[in-house]
Design an enzyme around this catalytic site. Structure first.
Site, short mmCIF file in Angstrom:
data_model
loop_
_atom_site.label_atom_id
_atom_site.label_comp_id
_atom_site.label_asym_id
_atom_site.label_seq_id
_atom_site.Cartn_x
_atom_site.Cartn_y
_atom_site.Cartn_z
N ASP A 49 0.83 -1.22 -0.11
CA ASP A 49 0.20 -0.02 0.00
C ASP A 49 1.00 1.26 -0.12
O ASP A 49 2.02 1.31 0.70
CB ASP A 49 -1.02 -0.13 1.21
CG ASP A 49 -1.84 1.21 1.42
OD1 ASP A 49 -2.68 1.18 0.46
OD2 ASP A 49 -1.93 1.98 2.18
N TYR A 54 2.49 10.47 0.74
CA TYR A 54 3.20 9.82 1.57
C TYR A 54 4.56 10.49 1.33
O TYR A 54 5.24 10.20 0.13
CB TYR A 54 3.25 8.45 1.53
CG TYR A 54 2.03 7.75 2.17
CD1 TYR A 54 1.17 8.29 2.90
CD2 TYR A 54 1.99 6.39 2.09
CE1 TYR A 54 0.23 7.67 3.40
CE2 TYR A 54 0.76 5.64 2.36
CZ TYR A 54 -0.34 6.36 3.16
OH TYR A 54 -1.10 5.83 3.63
N LYS A 220 6.30 -0.45 23.32
CA LYS A 220 7.60 0.08 23.62
C LYS A 220 7.38 1.44 23.95
O LYS A 220 8.53 2.10 24.35
CB LYS A 220 8.36 0.06 22.18
CG LYS A 220 7.60 1.03 21.14
CD LYS A 220 8.57 0.70 19.92
CE LYS A 220 8.38 1.35 18.66
NZ LYS A 220 9.04 1.11 17.53
N1 LIG Z 1 -5.88 5.30 4.50
C1 LIG Z 1 -5.15 6.14 5.36
O1 LIG Z 1 -5.76 7.06 5.62
C2 LIG Z 1 -4.16 5.34 6.16
C3 LIG Z 1 -3.55 5.89 7.39
C4 LIG Z 1 -2.42 5.51 7.92
C5 LIG Z 1 -1.85 4.52 7.27
N2 LIG Z 1 -2.36 3.77 6.31
C6 LIG Z 1 -1.92 2.66 5.70
O2 LIG Z 1 -1.53 1.32 6.67
C7 LIG Z 1 -0.21 1.11 6.96
C8 LIG Z 1 0.11 0.82 8.38
O3 LIG Z 1 -0.34 1.83 9.18
P1 LIG Z 1 1.06 2.20 10.36
O4 LIG Z 1 2.07 2.42 9.92
O5 LIG Z 1 0.44 3.40 11.16
O6 LIG Z 1 0.89 0.80 11.03
P2 LIG Z 1 1.20 0.55 12.68
O7 LIG Z 1 1.26 -0.95 12.67
O8 LIG Z 1 0.07 1.00 13.62
O9 LIG Z 1 2.50 1.36 13.06
C9 LIG Z 1 3.70 0.83 12.43
C10 LIG Z 1 4.89 1.52 13.21
O10 LIG Z 1 4.87 0.84 14.51
C11 LIG Z 1 6.13 0.61 14.65
N3 LIG Z 1 6.27 -1.04 14.68
C12 LIG Z 1 5.95 -1.96 13.76
N4 LIG Z 1 6.07 -3.17 14.15
C13 LIG Z 1 6.84 -3.19 15.36
C14 LIG Z 1 7.41 -4.30 16.30
N5 LIG Z 1 7.14 -5.46 15.80
N6 LIG Z 1 8.12 -3.58 17.12
C15 LIG Z 1 8.32 -2.30 17.53
N7 LIG Z 1 7.64 -1.27 16.83
C16 LIG Z 1 6.85 -1.65 15.73
C17 LIG Z 1 7.25 0.96 13.38
O11 LIG Z 1 7.57 2.48 13.85
P3 LIG Z 1 8.69 3.17 14.54
O12 LIG Z 1 9.84 1.85 14.52
O13 LIG Z 1 9.27 4.06 13.68
O14 LIG Z 1 8.43 3.31 15.83
C18 LIG Z 1 6.06 1.01 12.36
O15 LIG Z 1 6.33 1.76 11.20
C19 LIG Z 1 0.52 2.41 6.49
O16 LIG Z 1 1.86 2.17 5.95
C20 LIG Z 1 -0.26 2.75 4.99
O17 LIG Z 1 0.07 1.99 4.00
C21 LIG Z 1 -3.53 4.19 5.65
#
Ligand SMILES: NC(=O)c1ccc[n+]([C@@H]2O[C@H](COP(=O)([O-])OP(=O)(O)OC[C@H]3O[C@@H](n4cnc5c(N)ncnc54)[C@H](OP(=O)(O)O)[C@@H]3O)[C@@H](O)[C@H]2O)c1
Length: 327
Positions: A49, A54, A220
């Protein structure tokens, strides 16, 4: 990895997918993107996605360069992008789903991604000022021209989605097939109460976002905002209140014994919880480094351990009222 139909559409998406918001360009260069996308693909992920907004288009450039290096068969994966906010600040270029913007927008995204078409093209937010009919016609044309295979909505209200579906039905146009809503342990109300009827009655798919609430559900943030995390990034100060919210942190802490019993991490438990909802077509995961991808992909092994009894204990922690679920 299992694959689920995107609502009633013929296309199938891996139950866990991978997105590039925040991370690509800002935290991950092309090499890191290649590494993370390869780890996801090797685990069975077939959906990646992205969005025009972005990193102001740079995220699409990074994904495009990564896809070029990876050289996967085009039919083996799905890519999406989304349009609404725009990357320029002039009238007709921002916060709109008008015909001109959508058509110019998809052309720009395809160029940055280095692709002939995207598989899903989303309207990133609803536009209250453009008639939905204009948007539906533009999306239909974009599909007819072969620049997208399917189209969807993100954070549209149920009424707006139904309106788009009915306009498309009336004029025999390509209908939107999926919504992209937020869905995680803290943010579940709209998914369950407002949207569920659209999923059930219209067979609308869902590609859900922020399953870890931007990392809060990994545990974390329990001792404050750790170095190198999303919470420390420039431009993401607006997340601080959420990432340091005492009530939310205490709920995350209360999840820990359940994760220990199930022999998994908090991230895996939180992702597995999303997977248990039959109206979720795919959970879009995010990661800033490859170790997180490896850890998160194992959530598929945790989902079968979430029995009705475990789910009830989780609901009790997050204070879910029975009425929320039944609405
Ligand atoms: N349609 C929309 O409006 C919308 C809005 C937001 C997102 N999205 C989509 O949804 C996707 C996922 O959203 P999100 O990135 O907010 O997902 P999330 O799962 O809520 O957060 C992901 C972040 O959490 C941390 N993380 C993930 N797994 C981890 C682990 N195992 N251990 C420690 N830290 C971890 C990382 O950040 P750090 O390491 O930097 O802390 C990672 O970038 C996006 O990439 C995008 O494609 C869509």
């Amino acid at each position: 990895m299992e694959y689920r139909h995107l609502g009633r559409a013929g296309i199938q998406v891996s139950e866990l997918s991978f997105g590039s918001w925040v991370t690509f360009h800002t935290q991950a260069d092309v090499d890191a993107a290649v590494e993370m996308m390869a780890a996801a693909y090797d685990a069975g992920v077939n959906f990646f996605d992205n969005a025009e907004v972005y990193a102001s288009g740079k995220s699409e450039e990074v994904m495009g360069a990564a896809l070029k290096q990876l050289g996967w068969r085009r039919s083996s994966y799905l890519v999406s992008t989304k349009i609404y906010w725009g990357v320029h600040d002039k009238v007709n270029e921002r916060n709109t789903l008008n015909r001109k913007r959508l058509i110019e927008g998809i052309n720009g995204s395809l160029e940055r991604l280095g692709l002939e078409y995207v598989d899903i093209f989303y309207c990133h937010r609803p536009d209250k000022t453009t008639p939905i009919e204009e948007t539906v016609w533009a999306m239909h044309n974009i599909i007819e021209w072969g620049r997208a295979m399917y189209w969807g909505t993100s954070e549209w209200s149920a009424a707006e989605i139904v309106s788009a579906l009915e306009i498309a039905e009336r004029h025999h146009l390509h209908k939107p097939i999926t919504e992209q809503p937020i869905y995680n342990l803290f943010e579940r109300h709209r998914f369950s109460s407002e949207y569920e009827r659209v999923y059930r009655d219209y067979g609308y798919g869902t590609t859900t976002w922020s399953p870890l609430a931007s990392g809060l559900l990994t545990g974390k943030y329990s001792q404050g905002i750790p170095e190198g995390s999303r919470g420390t990034l420039k431009g993401y100060d607006w997340l601080h209140d959420h990432l340091t919210d005492k009530d939310k942190l205490s709920m995350v802490e209360a999840l820990e014994p359940i994760a220990r019993e199930l022999d998994c991490t908090l991230s895996q438990l939180s992702l597995a919880w999303c997977l248990k909802n039959p109206y979720v077509s795919t959970v879009i995961t995010g990661a800033s480094r490859v170790e997180q991808v490896h850890e998160n992909m194992k959530a598929i092994e945790v989902a079968p351990k979430l029995t009705p009894e475990v789910l009830e204990r989780i609901d009790a922690i997050f204070g879910v009222r029975q009425a929320d679920e039944e609405e």
